[in-house]
Design a protein around this motif. Structure first.
Motif, PDB file in Angstrom:
ATOM      1  N   LYS A 275      -4.609  29.957  -0.128  1.00 38.37           N
ATOM      2  CA  LYS A 275      -4.660  28.834   0.804  1.00 38.37           C
ATOM      3  C   LYS A 275      -3.460  27.935   0.607  1.00 38.37           C
ATOM      4  O   LYS A 275      -2.899  27.849  -0.471  1.00 38.37           O
ATOM      5  N   ARG A 276      -3.110  27.243   1.675  1.00 33.81           N
ATOM      6  CA  ARG A 276      -2.039  26.277   1.558  1.00 33.81           C
ATOM      7  C   ARG A 276      -2.630  24.887   1.450  1.00 33.81           C
ATOM      8  O   ARG A 276      -3.777  24.649   1.805  1.00 33.81           O
TER       9      ARG A 276
ATOM     10  N   LEU B 294      -3.389  20.875   2.148  1.00 35.99           N
ATOM     11  CA  LEU B 294      -3.633  20.137   3.380  1.00 35.99           C
ATOM     12  C   LEU B 294      -2.322  19.615   3.949  1.00 35.99           C
ATOM     13  O   LEU B 294      -2.098  19.629   5.144  1.00 35.99           O
TER      14      LEU B 294
ATOM     15  N   TYR C 165       0.894  21.646  11.727  1.00 37.09           N
ATOM     16  CA  TYR C 165       0.300  21.178  12.984  1.00 37.09           C
ATOM     17  C   TYR C 165       1.235  20.198  13.672  1.00 37.09           C
ATOM     18  O   TYR C 165       1.351  20.192  14.896  1.00 37.09           O
TER      19      TYR C 165
ATOM     20  N   GLU D  42      -6.755  29.296  17.542  1.00 35.68           N
ATOM     21  CA  GLU D  42      -6.408  27.958  17.081  1.00 35.68           C
ATOM     22  C   GLU D  42      -5.323  27.337  17.954  1.00 35.68           C
ATOM     23  O   GLU D  42      -5.421  26.182  18.389  1.00 35.68           O
TER      24      GLU D  42
ATOM     25  N   LYS E 115      -7.292  33.432   5.007  1.00 29.95           N
ATOM     26  CA  LYS E 115      -7.396  32.336   4.050  1.00 29.95           C
ATOM     27  C   LYS E 115      -6.991  31.051   4.753  1.00 29.95           C
ATOM     28  O   LYS E 115      -5.892  30.917   5.238  1.00 29.95           O
ATOM     29  N   LYS E 116      -7.918  30.126   4.795  1.00 28.98           N
ATOM     30  CA  LYS E 116      -7.631  28.857   5.451  1.00 28.98           C
ATOM     31  C   LYS E 116      -8.204  27.742   4.606  1.00 28.98           C
ATOM     32  O   LYS E 116      -9.221  27.925   3.955  1.00 28.98           O
ATOM     33  N   ASN E 117      -7.573  26.577   4.646  1.00 33.93           N
ATOM     34  CA  ASN E 117      -8.155  25.431   3.965  1.00 33.93           C
ATOM     35  C   ASN E 117      -9.079  24.674   4.910  1.00 33.93           C
ATOM     36  O   ASN E 117      -9.226  25.051   6.076  1.00 33.93           O
ATOM     37  N   VAL E 118      -9.690  23.610   4.420  1.00 31.33           N
ATOM     38  CA  VAL E 118     -10.692  22.891   5.208  1.00 31.33           C
ATOM     39  C   VAL E 118     -10.131  22.454   6.556  1.00 31.33           C
ATOM     40  O   VAL E 118     -10.755  22.639   7.603  1.00 31.33           O
ATOM     41  N   LEU E 119      -8.925  21.879   6.524  1.00 33.03           N
ATOM     42  CA  LEU E 119      -8.318  21.383   7.758  1.00 33.03           C
ATOM     43  C   LEU E 119      -8.122  22.515   8.750  1.00 33.03           C
ATOM     44  O   LEU E 119      -8.463  22.410   9.932  1.00 33.03           O
ATOM     45  N   GLU E 120      -7.617  23.637   8.241  1.00 30.74           N
ATOM     46  CA  GLU E 120      -7.355  24.762   9.142  1.00 30.74           C
ATOM     47  C   GLU E 120      -8.647  25.332   9.708  1.00 30.74           C
ATOM     48  O   GLU E 120      -8.696  25.711  10.878  1.00 30.74           O
ATOM     49  N   TRP E 121      -9.673  25.356   8.886  1.00 37.27           N
ATOM     50  CA  TRP E 121     -10.963  25.837   9.405  1.00 37.27           C
ATOM     51  C   TRP E 121     -11.490  24.893  10.474  1.00 37.27           C
ATOM     52  O   TRP E 121     -12.028  25.335  11.488  1.00 37.27           O
TER      53      TRP E 121
ATOM     54  N   VAL F  76      -9.725  22.877  12.465  1.00 34.82           N
ATOM     55  CA  VAL F  76      -8.931  23.043  13.691  1.00 34.82           C
ATOM     56  C   VAL F  76      -9.339  24.340  14.389  1.00 34.82           C
ATOM     57  O   VAL F  76      -9.462  24.395  15.615  1.00 34.82           O
ATOM     58  N   PHE F  77      -9.587  25.367  13.588  1.00 38.87           N
ATOM     59  CA  PHE F  77     -10.009  26.637  14.177  1.00 38.87           C
ATOM     60  C   PHE F  77     -11.347  26.467  14.913  1.00 38.87           C
ATOM     61  O   PHE F  77     -11.516  26.963  16.028  1.00 38.87           O
TER      62      PHE F  77
END
Lengths: 291, 127
Positions: free
Chosen positions: A11-12, A14, A21, A88, B5-11, B13-14
């Motif tokens: 993961k990257r 935040l 974004y 997304e 693999k995504k972090n909280v923010l990416e999830w 937004v998804f």
């Protein structure tokens, strides 16, 4: 959006995804603002009707898919990942379009849902492609998990397959051509120009393709076609494929904006050629810069 | 899913993306299913006249109940006065999309209340 380009990247943070974004939003607005500020596009939202809107939406998705797959920044990404990214980016694009249209007073309470959704879809698809492009090569190189594919995307030492390049060319053509396609000017030029000038426009488009792909030394031009592949045959075939992509993309966009309805074949073709100049620029630049 | 693999923010937004995209798609499909292909069907409604510094203004609502957009809609409103005279006013509306309405105003020099007002669409283009 373009996370996890390496199996072991994980993961990257935040912060990294926020930056991505931000680039996506900037790219989305950069590429869609000319459309959002154009009346004909608002009208297309309510004139196109559900079948055309659905087709536009579907094609937009395919382009996002193709772009994410072949933009070369994560050749090793799984299809599922690519699909997730496309969703997304489409969501972000639609939201961006809706927000901007609302600010510009184009979405008002009392308008029927069909009209509002139509406008948002027409503007949102371009915004989504812009988001996709923006979150990749306009900005980050390195930490964001991008451009670290095989030897760095910026240097362009990695080459994309021929099919991939064509997908990128289509993305570029649609992105550029759709910015001028909806305007009345295309029809006016097509109707008023003498035939030899239409022919000249076609030749110009072909020449532009060759110029950008082979003689401009744009970023990526060398890697897309290394010197040993630069025979006259190759140049000719690239030129033709490039222009074919531009013409098909132009025709689709014109059809979507209703420019073919009740119009004679000759005028339709003239319009395609007129728009094809923009399409050809977009296709060749897309091939190189969108990688 | 193992490779996504995504972090909280990416999830999140998804998730928003899924809702927006699925919602839009669902609407378009629903709209497609119910849409007919009837030509524009325009009606004119006239509202209460309003006194202005010079003359009177009457609000006009043009409604399109058809399934296709009407372009360049011309509306003609006639005021027949009690004295037997006639005053005409016109209005052009650029677009009236399917299932939508557009509003405008027509103005008269004489008081509409004293006579009879009739409004109609005199013509339009197919876009």
């Amino acid at each position: 959006m373009k996370g996890g380009s390496h199996p072991d990247a994980g993961k990257r943070s935040l912060r990294q995804s926020l930056e991505e974004y931000a680039r996506g939003v900037a790219g989305g607005l950069l590429f869609s603002l000319p459309l959002i500020y154009t009346m004909e596009v608002w009208w297309a939202g309510f004139m196109a009707g559900p079948p055309r809107l659905l087709a536009y939406f579907a094609i937009g998705f395919l382009l996002l898919f193709g772009y994410n797959r072949y933009s070369g920044l994560h050749e090793d990404a799984s299809w599922l990942e690519v699909a997730f990214e496309a969703v997304e980016e489409m969501g972000l694009g639609l939201l961006l379009a809706a927000g901007t249209l609302w600010l510009l007073g184009r979405l008002e309470a009392g308008q029927p849902a069909g009209e509002m959704i139509g406008k948002v879809v027409v503007e949102g698809v371009t915004a989504a492609i812009g988001v996709s492009v923006g979150s990749a090569p306009l900005g980050g190189n390195g930490n964001g998990g991008k451009g670290k594919g095989h030897g760095g995307g910026m240097k362009g030492s990695r080459s994309v397959s021929e099919a991939g390049q064509i997908v990128l060319a289509v993305c570029g053509a649609v992105l550029f051509a759709s910015n001028v396609a909806p305007t009345e000017e295309i029809v006016v030029i097509a109707v008023e120009s003498p035939r030899w000038k239409i022919l000249a426009l076609a030749l110009l488009s072909l020449a532009l393709g060759a110029l950008i792909l082979f003689y401009s030394d744009f970023r990526g031009a060398k890697s897309a076609t290394p010197d040993e592949h630069r025979g006259p045959g190759k140049i000719f075939s690239r030129m033709v494929i490039n222009y074919a992509v531009a013409l098909v993309a132009s025709a689709f966009i014109l059809w979507f904006f209703g420019r073919f309805d009740g119009t004679s074949a000759a005028v339709c073709l003239a319009q395609v050629v007129v728009l094809g100049v923009a399409g050809s620029l977009g296709a060749s630049v897309g091939r190189l810069l969108l990688q | 899913m193992s490779r996504v693999k995504k972090n909280v923010l990416e999830w999140s937004v998804f998730a928003v993306g899924v809702v927006v995209v699925a919602g839009t798609l669902a609407f378009l499909v629903w709209d497609l299913a119910r849409a007919g292909s009837s030509p524009p069907d325009l009606t004119v409604e006239l509202g209460e006249a309003r006194r202005q510094t010079s003359g009177w203004a009457v609000p006009v609502t043009v409604r399109n109940r058809g399934d296709e957009t009407a372009e360049g809609v011309h509306v003609e409103v006639v005021l027949e006065t009690a004295a037997g005279g006639e005053e005409r006013a016109e209005l052009e509306i650029a677009f009236v999309p399917r299932g939508s309405h557009r509003k405008g105003w027509v103005t008269f020099t004489q008081a509409p209340a004293a006579g009879r007002l009739t409004g109609r669409v005199s013509g339009y283009e197919e876009p």
